[in-house]
Design an enzyme around this catalytic site. Structure first.
Site, PDB file in Angstrom:
ATOM      1  N   HIS A  77     -13.537 -30.974  -0.245  1.00  0.00           N
ATOM      2  CA  HIS A  77     -13.854 -32.298  -0.803  1.00  0.00           C
ATOM      3  C   HIS A  77     -12.600 -33.034  -1.264  1.00  0.00           C
ATOM      4  CE1 HIS A  77     -18.174 -30.729  -1.824  1.00  0.00           C
ATOM      5  NE2 HIS A  77     -17.907 -30.732  -0.525  1.00  0.00           N
ATOM      6  N   HIS A 234     -22.766 -35.825   4.354  1.00  0.00           N
ATOM      7  CA  HIS A 234     -21.944 -34.817   3.693  1.00  0.00           C
ATOM      8  C   HIS A 234     -21.292 -33.883   4.708  1.00  0.00           C
ATOM      9  CE1 HIS A 234     -20.367 -32.438   0.449  1.00  0.00           C
ATOM     10  NE2 HIS A 234     -20.661 -31.385   1.178  1.00  0.00           N
ATOM     11  N   ASP A 238     -17.353 -33.056   4.934  1.00  0.00           N
ATOM     12  CA  ASP A 238     -16.764 -31.723   5.088  1.00  0.00           C
ATOM     13  C   ASP A 238     -15.869 -31.647   6.319  1.00  0.00           C
ATOM     14  OD1 ASP A 238     -17.873 -30.598   2.815  1.00  0.00           O
ATOM     15  OD2 ASP A 238     -19.496 -29.574   3.873  1.00  0.00           O
ATOM     16  N   HIS A 261     -17.617 -25.137   8.345  1.00  0.00           N
ATOM     17  CA  HIS A 261     -16.193 -24.956   8.070  1.00  0.00           C
ATOM     18  C   HIS A 261     -15.523 -24.030   9.075  1.00  0.00           C
ATOM     19  CE1 HIS A 261     -17.001 -27.007   4.354  1.00  0.00           C
ATOM     20  NE2 HIS A 261     -17.829 -26.066   3.937  1.00  0.00           N
TER      21      HIS A 261
END
Length: 304
Positions: A77, A234, A238, A261
């Site tokens: 973030h 969101h 990311d 991720h």
């Protein structure tokens, strides 16, 4: 031109996964320095590069580790905020192992960076221009980089919980799009996953104050979603934070399908493993419009 923050910016809060109180401060840095973390609670080798090759794969967040095993986690973030506000160089001092989660989005980071402003440095920006397709597959997840004039992010997600379901969004990230469209979108999770993680001693700092929790068709947060498609927004946030670990702005199109991720990090490693897939391009001042954060003015985003 390259930039850094004009003044020190400070944050405090708790880590989403550790539940520990932590303080983070963003300091100005010289040109060509890049983004580095400094663990102030550790003596000796406490500097950690914010780069893709320092990532230790984790399913829940992005963790960076140096050669001495010193780590900092949940960096995505703050990395998205720095990139989205056009900050190329900074030292991030932190007194614990995890970046504070704040409200679960990047809005507080962005608000503080815009408030202090940025300072231009006497050095041109070097960008990573994608020259040909790079693609990775990780089970049902996949991610791809293809050539584009500026950074574009295209993300699709699919969840059984009907509160989220299937969502798809595409954005060009130049000229402040991140601040306007993505930075206030919060991390989210399923109630069943929350219970399982906390039973296993994870997500100890998680609450409805810093995450959106869904249970089937129901959103447990009293205020509901900030956007109808907050979940996919969101995921795009990311993705930007993880792509920032390339070490320089990317000029290319990122396409993620159920990606997270680990998938995005594998994509960056695949990009840099192929010397024909990219080139380092020095941007002229007139090309600043191609970058996230170009032309931002703090008063324009006073609604944050």
């Amino acid at each position: 031109m390259q930039t850094t923050v004009r003044n020190i910016v400070r944050f405090s809060g708790i880590g989403l996964h550790s539940g520990r109180s932590v303080r983070l401060s963003v300091h100005p840095a010289p040109p060509h320095h890049g983004i580095w973390f400094r663990r102030t609670d550790i003596d000796g080798n406490n500097m950690i590069a914010a780069r893709h090759d320092a990532v230790e794969l984790s399913p829940l967040c992005t963790m960076l580790v140096n050669e001495a095993g010193v780590s900092v986690s949940t960096v995505e973030h703050i990395m998205a905020a720095l990139t989205g506000c056009g900050v190329h160089n900074a030292i991030l001092e932190i007194d614990g192992p995890e970046v504070p989660i704040l409200d679960g989005s990047a809005a507080d980071f962005v608000r503080a960076i815009l408030r202090t402003g940025t300072r231009r440095l006497d050095a041109p920006v070097h960008a990573i221009e994608v020259l040909r397709r790079v693609h990775v597959v990780d089970g049902p997840a996949s991610a791809m980089l293809t050539p584009a004039e500026e950074l574009e992010i295209d993300v699709s997600i699919e969840f059984a919980d009907t509160a989220i379901g299937h969502q798809h969004k595409v954005l060009r990230l130049s000229n402040g799009t991140f601040v306007r469209e993505l930075c206030d979108s919060r991390t989210f999770c399923r109630r069943a996953d929350v219970d399982a993680m906390q039973a296993a001693g994870k997500a100890l700092g998680g609450s409805l104050l810093n995450a959106v929790v869904v249970n089937g068709e129901r959103v447990e947060n009293p205020e509901g979603f900030r956007h109808d498609d907050e979940a996919v927004r969101h995921k795009m946030l990311d993705a930007l934070g993880d792509l920032a670990l390339a070490g320089a702005p990317i000029l290319g199109r990122y396409t993620g399908i159920r990606s997270g991720h680990a998938t995005t990090n594998r994509l960056l490693r695949a990009l840099f493993a192929d010397p024909l897939a990219y080139r380092i391009r020095t941007l002229a001042p007139s090309e600043a419009r191609l970058l996230p954060g170009a032309g931002l003015e703090k008063d324009v985003f006073a609604h944050l």
